[in-house]
Design a protein around this motif. Structure first.
Motif, PDB file in Angstrom:
ATOM      1  N   ALA A   1       0.834  -1.204   0.000  1.00 60.37           N
ATOM      2  CA  ALA A   1       0.000   0.000   0.000  1.00 60.37           C
ATOM      3  C   ALA A   1       0.868   1.254   0.000  1.00 60.37           C
ATOM      4  N   ASP A   2       1.932   1.251   0.810  1.00 58.19           N
ATOM      5  CA  ASP A   2       2.779   2.446   0.890  1.00 58.19           C
ATOM      6  C   ASP A   2       3.525   2.694  -0.416  1.00 58.19           C
ATOM      7  N   THR A   3       3.927   1.600  -1.068  1.00 62.59           N
ATOM      8  CA  THR A   3       4.613   1.767  -2.349  1.00 62.59           C
ATOM      9  C   THR A   3       3.686   2.385  -3.378  1.00 62.59           C
ATOM     10  N   LYS A   4       2.438   1.953  -3.361  1.00 67.78           N
ATOM     11  CA  LYS A   4       1.467   2.502  -4.300  1.00 67.78           C
ATOM     12  C   LYS A   4       1.281   4.001  -4.075  1.00 67.78           C
ATOM     13  N   VAL A   5       1.172   4.375  -2.808  1.00 65.21           N
ATOM     14  CA  VAL A   5       0.996   5.800  -2.498  1.00 65.21           C
ATOM     15  C   VAL A   5       2.205   6.581  -2.980  1.00 65.21           C
ATOM     16  N   PHE A   6       3.395   6.003  -2.784  1.00 58.11           N
ATOM     17  CA  PHE A   6       4.613   6.702  -3.202  1.00 58.11           C
ATOM     18  C   PHE A   6       4.622   6.930  -4.717  1.00 58.11           C
ATOM     19  N   ILE A   7       4.267   5.915  -5.472  1.00 54.74           N
ATOM     20  CA  ILE A   7       4.378   6.027  -6.933  1.00 54.74           C
ATOM     21  C   ILE A   7       3.352   7.014  -7.484  1.00 54.74           C
ATOM     22  N   ILE A   8       2.134   6.890  -7.017  1.00 54.13           N
ATOM     23  CA  ILE A   8       1.059   7.717  -7.569  1.00 54.13           C
ATOM     24  C   ILE A   8       1.058   9.117  -6.962  1.00 54.13           C
ATOM     25  N   ASN A   9       1.429   9.172  -5.698  1.00 53.75           N
ATOM     26  CA  ASN A   9       1.469  10.453  -4.980  1.00 53.75           C
ATOM     27  C   ASN A   9       0.176  11.232  -5.164  1.00 53.75           C
ATOM     28  N   PRO A  10      -0.915  10.721  -4.624  1.00 57.94           N
ATOM     29  CA  PRO A  10      -2.222  11.339  -4.904  1.00 57.94           C
ATOM     30  C   PRO A  10      -2.369  12.746  -4.333  1.00 57.94           C
ATOM     31  N   ARG A  11      -1.642  13.040  -3.247  1.00 57.08           N
ATOM     32  CA  ARG A  11      -1.823  14.367  -2.646  1.00 57.08           C
ATOM     33  C   ARG A  11      -0.684  15.319  -3.009  1.00 57.08           C
ATOM     34  N   ARG A  12       0.082  14.912  -4.041  1.00 60.16           N
ATOM     35  CA  ARG A  12       1.177  15.761  -4.539  1.00 60.16           C
ATOM     36  C   ARG A  12       2.102  16.203  -3.421  1.00 60.16           C
ATOM     37  N   GLN A  13       2.524  15.235  -2.616  1.00 60.83           N
ATOM     38  CA  GLN A  13       3.397  15.594  -1.508  1.00 60.83           C
ATOM     39  C   GLN A  13       4.815  15.831  -2.009  1.00 60.83           C
ATOM     40  N   GLU A  14       5.540  16.632  -1.259  1.00 58.58           N
ATOM     41  CA  GLU A  14       6.880  17.045  -1.679  1.00 58.58           C
ATOM     42  C   GLU A  14       7.890  15.897  -1.633  1.00 58.58           C
ATOM     43  N   ASN A  15       7.621  14.927  -0.726  1.00 62.09           N
ATOM     44  CA  ASN A  15       8.644  13.903  -0.522  1.00 62.09           C
ATOM     45  C   ASN A  15       8.344  12.607  -1.280  1.00 62.09           C
ATOM     46  N   MET A  16       7.399  12.660  -2.189  1.00 65.67           N
ATOM     47  CA  MET A  16       7.094  11.456  -2.954  1.00 65.67           C
ATOM     48  C   MET A  16       7.272  11.717  -4.448  1.00 65.67           C
ATOM     49  N   ALA A  17       7.150  10.644  -5.237  1.00 66.89           N
ATOM     50  CA  ALA A  17       7.488  10.721  -6.657  1.00 66.89           C
ATOM     51  C   ALA A  17       6.761  11.854  -7.369  1.00 66.89           C
ATOM     52  N   GLU A  18       7.503  12.567  -8.232  1.00 71.60           N
ATOM     53  CA  GLU A  18       6.893  13.641  -9.015  1.00 71.60           C
ATOM     54  C   GLU A  18       5.875  13.062  -9.984  1.00 71.60           C
ATOM     55  N   ASP A  19       6.250  11.905 -10.509  1.00 71.89           N
ATOM     56  CA  ASP A  19       5.456  11.295 -11.575  1.00 71.89           C
ATOM     57  C   ASP A  19       5.772   9.800 -11.549  1.00 71.89           C
ATOM     58  N   PRO A  20       4.777   8.941 -11.831  1.00 75.74           N
ATOM     59  CA  PRO A  20       5.080   7.500 -11.830  1.00 75.74           C
ATOM     60  C   PRO A  20       6.240   7.134 -12.753  1.00 75.74           C
ATOM     61  N   ARG A  21       6.415   7.939 -13.829  1.00 73.34           N
ATOM     62  CA  ARG A  21       7.488   7.628 -14.770  1.00 73.34           C
ATOM     63  C   ARG A  21       8.864   7.896 -14.179  1.00 73.34           C
ATOM     64  N   LYS A  22       8.904   8.771 -13.185  1.00 73.94           N
ATOM     65  CA  LYS A  22      10.205   9.107 -12.604  1.00 73.94           C
ATOM     66  C   LYS A  22      10.514   8.282 -11.367  1.00 73.94           C
ATOM     67  N   ALA A  23       9.518   7.583 -10.862  1.00 74.19           N
ATOM     68  CA  ALA A  23       9.717   6.834  -9.615  1.00 74.19           C
ATOM     69  C   ALA A  23      10.655   5.654  -9.832  1.00 74.19           C
ATOM     70  N   ILE A  24      11.533   5.472  -8.869  1.00 68.69           N
ATOM     71  CA  ILE A  24      12.457   4.348  -8.931  1.00 68.69           C
ATOM     72  C   ILE A  24      12.439   3.623  -7.594  1.00 68.69           C
ATOM     73  N   ILE A  25      12.289   2.327  -7.654  1.00 70.59           N
ATOM     74  CA  ILE A  25      12.359   1.525  -6.440  1.00 70.59           C
ATOM     75  C   ILE A  25      13.764   0.969  -6.351  1.00 70.59           C
ATOM     76  N   SER A  26      14.420   1.225  -5.252  1.00 69.76           N
ATOM     77  CA  SER A  26      15.771   0.696  -5.079  1.00 69.76           C
ATOM     78  C   SER A  26      15.723  -0.370  -4.004  1.00 69.76           C
ATOM     79  N   LEU A  27      16.097  -1.562  -4.377  1.00 70.45           N
ATOM     80  CA  LEU A  27      16.013  -2.690  -3.443  1.00 70.45           C
ATOM     81  C   LEU A  27      17.417  -3.164  -3.108  1.00 70.45           C
ATOM     82  N   LYS A  28      17.673  -3.282  -1.837  1.00 68.53           N
ATOM     83  CA  LYS A  28      18.993  -3.741  -1.411  1.00 68.53           C
ATOM     84  C   LYS A  28      18.803  -4.744  -0.285  1.00 68.53           C
ATOM     85  N   ASN A  29      19.516  -5.857  -0.390  1.00 64.73           N
ATOM     86  CA  ASN A  29      19.401  -6.850   0.675  1.00 64.73           C
ATOM     87  C   ASN A  29      20.785  -7.237   1.163  1.00 64.73           C
TER      88      ASN A  29
END
Lengths: 184, 155
Positions: A89-117
Motif C-alpha cells: 500500500a505504501d509503495t502505491k501511495v509513493f508512486i502515484i502520490n495522490p496528494r502531490r506531496q513534496e517527498n514522494m514521486a513527481e510522476d510514476p514515470r520518474k519513480a524508482i524503487i531501489s532494493l537492497k538486501n
C-alpha cells in the motif's frame, strides 16, 4: 460339420483382451516418469553485467524509494522500519502520490524503487518483498486500466497495455547486497 | 431351431472387454498431455516460497533449471549442510553455470534462443548469498531472463 467350420472362420478375431494390459503398462510408465507440476514464478529481467562500476547518477531523492532488507529479515524503507504487510500500500501511495506531496514521486514515470538486501537475508523474505513491490505496480496498472478503459488490464489490447506500461513503468533497481549477516 | 439359438445366448453372457483398451488409452493420453517428463532427480531441499505475481513459463524446451537448497539428508555426509547449487542431476559449482547454459543453448534452435529463460528453483530457507552469486554469474554469462520459481498464494 461343414456348417460349423464356416462359423468358426467367420469368428476369426485377434484377442484384444491383452491390449488393455499393454495400455496399462504404458500408462504406468508415464505416471512414473512424469510430473504434473506447472512451473510458475516471478519473472525478473536482470541488468547486463559490466565490469566498470555504474556511473554515478544524480537522482532527486524524492523519486527514489529505497527498500533495505537486513540479515534479520527486517525492512527499512526510506530510513524507517516498516512491516512487510504495509509495503504494498505504501509503495502505491509513493508512486502515484495522490496528494502531490513534496517527498514522494513527481510522476510514476520518474519513480524508482531501489532494493537492497544482505547476503544473510532469507530468500523467502527477499521474494516476498520483491513480490510486494511488483504487486504494487500491477495493482496500479489494473486501477489505471479500469479507470481509463473500464476493463481489466489483462483484457486490454497490446497497444493499450503498452500505453499503460509506459505510463507506469516498473523500475526496480537492485543494488549489490551488503555482507553483514551470517550465511547458512 | 429357435430353441437352440436361445440356449446359446444364455450360455455366453460375457461383458465385452474390447473397449477397455480404448478407455486406458484415453487415460494414457490425458496423462501424457498434462504432465511433463521429469528432467532430473532433485538432490537438494526444494520448498519454493509462495507469491502472487506469477508468470507461467510457456515453452518447457526453452527453460533451464537451477536448483538451490540444502542437500538432502542422504547427501549431507558428502556435500555438507550448506546450501548448494544443483545443475541437471548433480551438484555443481557456480563456475560451471556458463557451460551448463551453453549445453542447453546448443539444443535449442537458433531462432528461438532469445527466448531462453532460467528458472531458479530456490528453497525458501536459503540465504541470499548463494542466490546473489548465481545471479551475478548469470549476468556475466548474458542470461538475463530469469524466473524465481514460486507457488501460487491466495490472499
Amino acid at each position: 460339420m461343414s456348417r460349423k467350420r464356416a462359423r468358426d472362420r467367420m469368428k476369426q478375431e485377434v484377442n484384444a483382451g491383452s491390449m488393455a494390459d499393454i495400455a496399462f503398462l504404458l500408462l504406468i510408465f508415464f505416471l512414473v516418469t512424469t510430473t504434473i507440476d506447472v512451473d510458475k514464478g516471478v519473472l525478473v529481467k536482470l541488468p547486463p553485467w559490466s565490469d566498470e562500476p555504474p556511473p554515478e547518477m544524480k537522482m532527486n531523492s524524492r523519486n527514489v524509494y529505497s527498500v533495505l532488507v537486513n540479515a534479520n529479515n527486517e525492512l527499512l524503507v526510506r530510513g524507517e522500519p516498516k512491516e512487510l504487510r504495509n509495503l504494498r500500500a505504501d509503495t502505491k501511495v509513493f508512486i502515484i502520490n495522490p496528494r502531490r506531496q513534496e517527498n514522494m514521486a513527481e510522476d510514476p514515470r520518474k519513480a524508482i524503487i531501489s532494493l537492497k538486501n544482505d547476503r544473510g537475508t532469507s530468500y523467502r523474505t527477499y521474494l516476498e518483498v520483491y513480490n510486494e513491490l511488483k504487486a504494487a505496480y500491477s495493482e496500479l496498472r489494473e486501477e489505471e486500466a479500469l479507470r481509463k478503459h473500464g476493463k481489466s488490464f489483462e483484457f486490454l489490447s497490446n497497444e493499450e497495455q503498452g500505453e499503460i506500461r509506459s505510463k507506469i513503468p516498473l523500475v526496480i533497481s537492485e543494488a549489490e547486497p551488503t555482507n553483514f549477516g551470517d550465511e547458512g | 431351431m429357435g430353441k437352440f439359438t436361445k440356449k446359446r445366448g444364455i450360455a455366453n453372457p460375457e461383458v465385452s472387454t474390447a473397449s477397455l483398451p480404448d478407455i486406458i488409452f484415453m487415460l494414457l493420453f490425458f496423462f501424457m498431455v498434462v504432465t511433463v517428463l521429469r528432467d532430473a532427480e532433485i538432490k537438494v531441499n526444494n520448498n519454493v516460497p509462495s507469491a502472487t505475481e506469477l508468470t507461467k513459463l510457456e515453452k518447457k524446451s526453452l527453460v533451464n533449471y537451477l536448483y538451490m537448497g540444502k542437500p538432502l539428508e542422504r547427501f549431507q555426509a558428502t556435500y555438507g549442510t550448506k546450501p548448494r547449487l544443483q545443475l541437471g542431476d548433480k551438484f555443481a559449482d557456480i563456475a560451471e553455470i556458463p557451460l551448463f547454459l551453453e549445453k542447453h543453448r546448443s539444443m535449442v534452435p537458433e531462432n528461438q534462443r532469445p527466448g531462453i529463460s532460467s528458472s531458479l528453483r530456490v528453497d525458501g530457507a536459503v540465504t541470499m548469498g548463494i542466490v546473489t552469486d548465481v545471479k551475478t554469474q548469470l549476468r556475466k554469462t548474458g542470461q538475463l531472463k530469469i524466473n524465481y520459481s514460486a507457488k501460487k498464494r491466495v490472499d
